[in-house]
Design a protein around this motif. Structure first.
Motif, PDB file in Angstrom:
ATOM      1  N   UNK A  82       0.842  -1.201   0.000  1.00 42.93           N
ATOM      2  CA  UNK A  82       0.000   0.000   0.000  1.00 42.93           C
ATOM      3  C   UNK A  82       0.874   1.246   0.000  1.00 42.93           C
ATOM      4  N   UNK A  83       1.880   1.262   0.877  1.00 46.17           N
ATOM      5  CA  UNK A  83       2.761   2.430   0.953  1.00 46.17           C
ATOM      6  C   UNK A  83       3.557   2.597  -0.341  1.00 46.17           C
ATOM      7  N   UNK A  84       3.922   1.486  -0.952  1.00 47.00           N
ATOM      8  CA  UNK A  84       4.628   1.556  -2.240  1.00 47.00           C
ATOM      9  C   UNK A  84       3.742   2.152  -3.321  1.00 47.00           C
ATOM     10  N   UNK A  85       2.471   1.729  -3.358  1.00 48.18           N
ATOM     11  CA  UNK A  85       1.529   2.269  -4.334  1.00 48.18           C
ATOM     12  C   UNK A  85       1.288   3.761  -4.099  1.00 48.18           C
ATOM     13  N   UNK A  86       1.137   4.159  -2.839  1.00 51.66           N
ATOM     14  CA  UNK A  86       0.930   5.575  -2.523  1.00 51.66           C
ATOM     15  C   UNK A  86       2.141   6.399  -2.934  1.00 51.66           C
ATOM     16  N   UNK A  87       3.349   5.901  -2.629  1.00 53.43           N
ATOM     17  CA  UNK A  87       4.572   6.620  -2.988  1.00 53.43           C
ATOM     18  C   UNK A  87       4.691   6.772  -4.501  1.00 53.43           C
ATOM     19  N   UNK A  88       4.320   5.717  -5.227  1.00 57.57           N
ATOM     20  CA  UNK A  88       4.391   5.773  -6.690  1.00 57.57           C
ATOM     21  C   UNK A  88       3.432   6.817  -7.254  1.00 57.57           C
ATOM     22  N   UNK A  89       2.225   6.890  -6.670  1.00 53.54           N
ATOM     23  CA  UNK A  89       1.250   7.877  -7.139  1.00 53.54           C
ATOM     24  C   UNK A  89       1.725   9.295  -6.844  1.00 53.54           C
ATOM     25  N   UNK A  90       2.300   9.492  -5.672  1.00 54.59           N
ATOM     26  CA  UNK A  90       2.808  10.821  -5.312  1.00 54.59           C
ATOM     27  C   UNK A  90       3.953  11.216  -6.230  1.00 54.59           C
ATOM     28  N   UNK A  91       4.879  10.297  -6.460  1.00 48.84           N
ATOM     29  CA  UNK A  91       6.033  10.574  -7.325  1.00 48.84           C
ATOM     30  C   UNK A  91       5.588  10.851  -8.756  1.00 48.84           C
ATOM     31  N   UNK A  92       4.574  10.123  -9.206  1.00 54.88           N
ATOM     32  CA  UNK A  92       4.070  10.302 -10.568  1.00 54.88           C
ATOM     33  C   UNK A  92       3.523  11.711 -10.772  1.00 54.88           C
ATOM     34  N   UNK A  93       3.011  12.309  -9.689  1.00 55.56           N
ATOM     35  CA  UNK A  93       2.470  13.671  -9.772  1.00 55.56           C
ATOM     36  C   UNK A  93       3.528  14.741  -9.508  1.00 55.56           C
ATOM     37  N   UNK A  94       4.781  14.323  -9.391  1.00 52.64           N
ATOM     38  CA  UNK A  94       5.864  15.290  -9.199  1.00 52.64           C
ATOM     39  C   UNK A  94       6.191  15.558  -7.743  1.00 52.64           C
ATOM     40  N   UNK A  95       5.571  14.835  -6.817  1.00 53.59           N
ATOM     41  CA  UNK A  95       5.850  15.040  -5.402  1.00 53.59           C
ATOM     42  C   UNK A  95       7.137  14.365  -4.975  1.00 53.59           C
ATOM     43  N   UNK A  96       7.795  14.954  -3.959  1.00 54.03           N
ATOM     44  CA  UNK A  96       9.046  14.402  -3.457  1.00 54.03           C
ATOM     45  C   UNK A  96       8.873  13.780  -2.074  1.00 54.03           C
ATOM     46  N   UNK A  97       8.007  14.369  -1.262  1.00 60.85           N
ATOM     47  CA  UNK A  97       7.747  13.837   0.074  1.00 60.85           C
ATOM     48  C   UNK A  97       6.645  12.789  -0.035  1.00 60.85           C
ATOM     49  N   UNK A  98       7.006  11.527   0.059  1.00 64.09           N
ATOM     50  CA  UNK A  98       6.024  10.449  -0.123  1.00 64.09           C
ATOM     51  C   UNK A  98       5.198  10.187   1.128  1.00 64.09           C
ATOM     52  N   UNK A  99       5.427  10.969   2.184  1.00 64.73           N
ATOM     53  CA  UNK A  99       4.667  10.780   3.422  1.00 64.73           C
ATOM     54  C   UNK A  99       3.600  11.856   3.604  1.00 64.73           C
ATOM     55  N   UNK A 100       3.308  12.602   2.545  1.00 69.74           N
ATOM     56  CA  UNK A 100       2.319  13.676   2.655  1.00 69.74           C
ATOM     57  C   UNK A 100       0.907  13.095   2.703  1.00 69.74           C
ATOM     58  N   UNK A 101      -0.047  13.939   3.110  1.00 71.84           N
ATOM     59  CA  UNK A 101      -1.437  13.518   3.118  1.00 71.84           C
ATOM     60  C   UNK A 101      -1.952  13.438   1.684  1.00 71.84           C
ATOM     61  N   UNK A 102      -2.771  12.442   1.413  1.00 74.78           N
ATOM     62  CA  UNK A 102      -3.293  12.239   0.058  1.00 74.78           C
ATOM     63  C   UNK A 102      -4.802  12.063   0.119  1.00 74.78           C
ATOM     64  N   UNK A 103      -5.443  12.036  -1.044  1.00 76.26           N
ATOM     65  CA  UNK A 103      -6.893  11.906  -1.093  1.00 76.26           C
ATOM     66  C   UNK A 103      -7.317  10.491  -0.753  1.00 76.26           C
TER      67      UNK A 103
END
Length: 388
Positions: free
Chosen positions: A143-164
């Motif tokens: 789950x955390x890997x999938x979330x990190x991938x989605x954040x990175x795909x959107x140009x985010x660097x901090x993979x621990x941020x709050x998401x939708x």
């Protein structure tokens, strides 16, 4: 079979197939069913309360398409239940999936106010869910890997941020699909197990559940406020004052408590960073000031054209197939707009700012329909001939 009847049957079947595709891919089934109900009421009124004749006319327009669409949804639900052990059209529409994320949403993480856009489940709640659900904890790395991938795909660097919440649910589905949990059971059964573990944790008091208490509803207060909300919201819908600050700003009523605001933000997916914003774009206000009178004139003329069109349709006994289809489409669109109007009224009754956040998607739709209907009504009236 006559050629006219064959055309009606083809139209009904194609309409039912299209509606069935919408039903199995979109969650707005009830809106379409209510819209068809409005069309049926129009047919009843046009036939001067002759129910039998209205039903005959509604067969190709409403009844057959709805029957085919419901048959399609039933067939797909049965196929999912038989082959995938999923008693729903999709995993995201199943009771186990919804209850699982509802349980995670209700975890008391010590925070009442949401400071993030579209956040229904924050990272702390997800972390607490991992701790009490062994099944969910098994797929935590995925789950955390999938979330990190989605954040990175959107140009985010901090993979621990709050998401939708959508990202959390999609990542959970994909993580379970990639894991070995579904080797001996269906994904629906996995979510059922997670939901059961979360409920057991609540029952054992290993985690606390958010609780909100409400006073008894004062029906008299709501009834007294309803006429004012109806007038004000109708005014914003049909005659939008898009240049006014109240339309552009989200400013909550002072009586709104932090708990009420938190619940509303979660349920309505409100853009919290726009709430109570004081600095407005001056250039935007300048242009809106210029187009506001034009929008109001278009809507006024559009409302008059709708009245003329429906009176013409109800009075004249014989119509072309093209006009019947146009009336159906317009009725569907207007019924959706009216349903949204009642949503705005309910929001306004609850002390929240309805004008800008909720009316905006409907205002351009109403103006566009007004322009279209002005053209159609003008063409109809130009071809109308009074008998001597």
């Amino acid at each position: 079979m006559s050629e006219n009847l064959a055309r009606k049957l083809i139209f009904s079947v194609l309409g039912g197939l299209c509606l069935g595709i919408i039903f199995i891919t979109r969650p707005e089934q009830m809106v379409f069913l209510l819209s068809y109900l409005v069309v049926f009421v129009i047919l009843v009124l046009r036939n001067r309360m002759n129910i039998a004749r209205a039903i005959r006319e509604a067969l190709p327009i409403c009844i057959i398409p709805i029957a085919i669409s419901l048959l399609i949804t039933t067939v797909f639900t049965l196929l999912n239940a038989f082959f995938l052990e999923l008693p729903a059209l999709s995993i995201s529409g199943s009771s186990a999936f919804k209850e699982t994320f509802s349980q995670i949403q209700s975890i008391d993480d010590g925070q009442n106010i949401d400071d993030f856009e579209f956040v229904n489940i924050n990272r702390q709640q997800l972390k607490m869910a991992y701790q009490v659900s062994p099944t969910l904890n098994q797929v935590k790395p995925l789950i955390e890997e999938e979330l990190a991938e989605r954040i990175t795909r959107q140009g985010g660097k901090d993979t621990n941020i709050e998401v939708t919440i959508d990202w959390v649910s999609w990542s959970t589905i994909e993580a379970i699909r990639r894991s070995n949990l579904t080797e001996d059971r269906s994904m629906y059964q996995v979510f059922t197990q997670i939901n059961s573990e979360l409920q057991e944790a609540f029952n054992d008091k290993r985690i606390n559940q958010k609780t909100f208490s409400f006073n008894d509803i004062d029906i008299g207060f709501w009834l007294n406020k309803f006429p004012h909300s109806l007038t004000e919201m109708s005014g914003y819908l049909f005659l939008p004052r898009v240049s006014s600050k109240k339309f552009l700003q989200n400013t909550d009523d002072p009586r709104v408590t932090p708990e009420m605001r938190s619940i509303f933000n979660r349920v309505a997916h409100r853009r919290t960073y726009l709430v109570n914003q004081r600095d407005l774009n001056k250039d935007l206000i300048f242009y809106l000031n210029r187009i506001t009178p034009l929008i109001q004139i278009i809507n006024i003329l559009g409302m008059l054209s709708f009245v003329i069109l429906f009176v013409y349709y109800l009075v004249k006994p014989i119509h072309s197939q093209l006009l019947n289809q146009y009336i159906l489409i317009i009725s569907l669109a207007l019924s959706i707009i009216l349903l949204r109007l009642f949503l705005y009224i309910a929001i306004d009754l609850a002390f929240f700012p309805a004008p800008s956040r909720y009316l905006f998607p409907t205002n351009p739709l109403l103006s566009a329909l007004s322009i279209l209907n002005l053209y159609v009504t003008t063409k109809l009236l130009s071809s109308f001939r009074f008998s001597p």
